[in-house]
Write an enzyme that holds these catalytic residues in place. Sequence first.
Site: not given
Ligand SMILES: C[C@@H](O)C(=O)SC[C@H](NC(=O)CC[C@H](N)C(=O)O)C(=O)NCC(=O)O
Ligand SMILES: [Zn+2]
Length: 284
Positions: A108, A159, A177, A225
């Site tokens: 967890h 948890e 996230h 996410e």
């Molecule tokens: C692979 C998938 O699960 C992701 O989470 S990638 C999403 C992407 N992540 C980032 O850009 C990481 C770097 C960012 N600067 C951070 O610190 O979060 C993301 O958030 N993309 C945004 C979008 O609108 O696609």
């Molecule tokens: Zn992600």
Amino acid sequence: MACSIRPTLSSFRFSTVASRSLSRPFLRLPSITTSKLFFSSLDKAICMCGLMNSNCAGALGESNRLRATGMVRRDGNFMRVMASQASTAASPENTLEWVKQDKRRMLHVVYRVGDLDRTIKFYTECLGMKLLRKRDIPEERYTNAFLGYGPEDSHFVIELTYNYGVDKYDIGAGFGHFGIAVDDVAKTVELIRAKGGKITREPGPVKGGSTVIAFIEDPDGYKFELLERGPTPEPLCQVMLRVGDLKRSIEFYEKAFGMELLRTRDNPEYKMGLYCKGNIQCGM
Ligand SMILES: C[C@@H](O)C(=O)SC[C@H](NC(=O)CC[C@H](N)C(=O)O)C(=O)NCC(=O)O
Ligand SMILES: [Zn+2]
């Protein structure tokens, strides 16, 4: 308002345990699940990680589910883990070997919330989780609530910790996230919006990729996410943390938790590199 307890990243704790003999046979395919550690680095210090964990399930049904994700394709008698754009994936052969050898799994993730009932309501009504159990420790003035998409003896769960009298926390920039796999991101977002949830990024393909995602926030501001994927027994599929040195973190997780680097995903245009690590390869 400054919080009396500042949850640093250490407030996100992962407990692992050598898995006992599981009631279900090991997958002949890469184990599907579960949550993953992704590392991403952006300029100074941003990382995303989600930890795989072993979670075996009946083989054939899962293989169809794996194929539904599009990330695994039949190749003769094997299922081939497909590399997604701009990423590399471990080969199915060494994944199977690894699944056979490594029996550890993540149990967890723990984090603090300001109002347990408010969060339980959000996670059950908006994210479809089940409240698995609560434990109240009055002498220590805190209560836990465990939520997830299945029983703790086979699923990675959340948890929640409520400290009596503490109604707010600084989440900090280290936490990115949690990832939840859903079959229809747009529909899930509309449900959450209708229930008054906060949508921080509308549904659409992830920047630099093709997976449809959206971001929402829970009542305390923790980000989730939503990732559009085929059916999976373990929708709670990611924890994204940010680290200051990707190579150092990868080495630590390999040495401390016996994880393997499963895939990478670089988005140079966004100055981020993303690495997926885990102790069991996922077919995702
Ligand atoms: C692979 C998938 O699960 C992701 O989470 S990638 C999403 C992407 N992540 C980032 O850009 C990481 C770097 C960012 N600067 C951070 O610190 O979060 C993301 O958030 N993309 C945004 C979008 O609108 O696609
Ligand atoms: Zn992600």
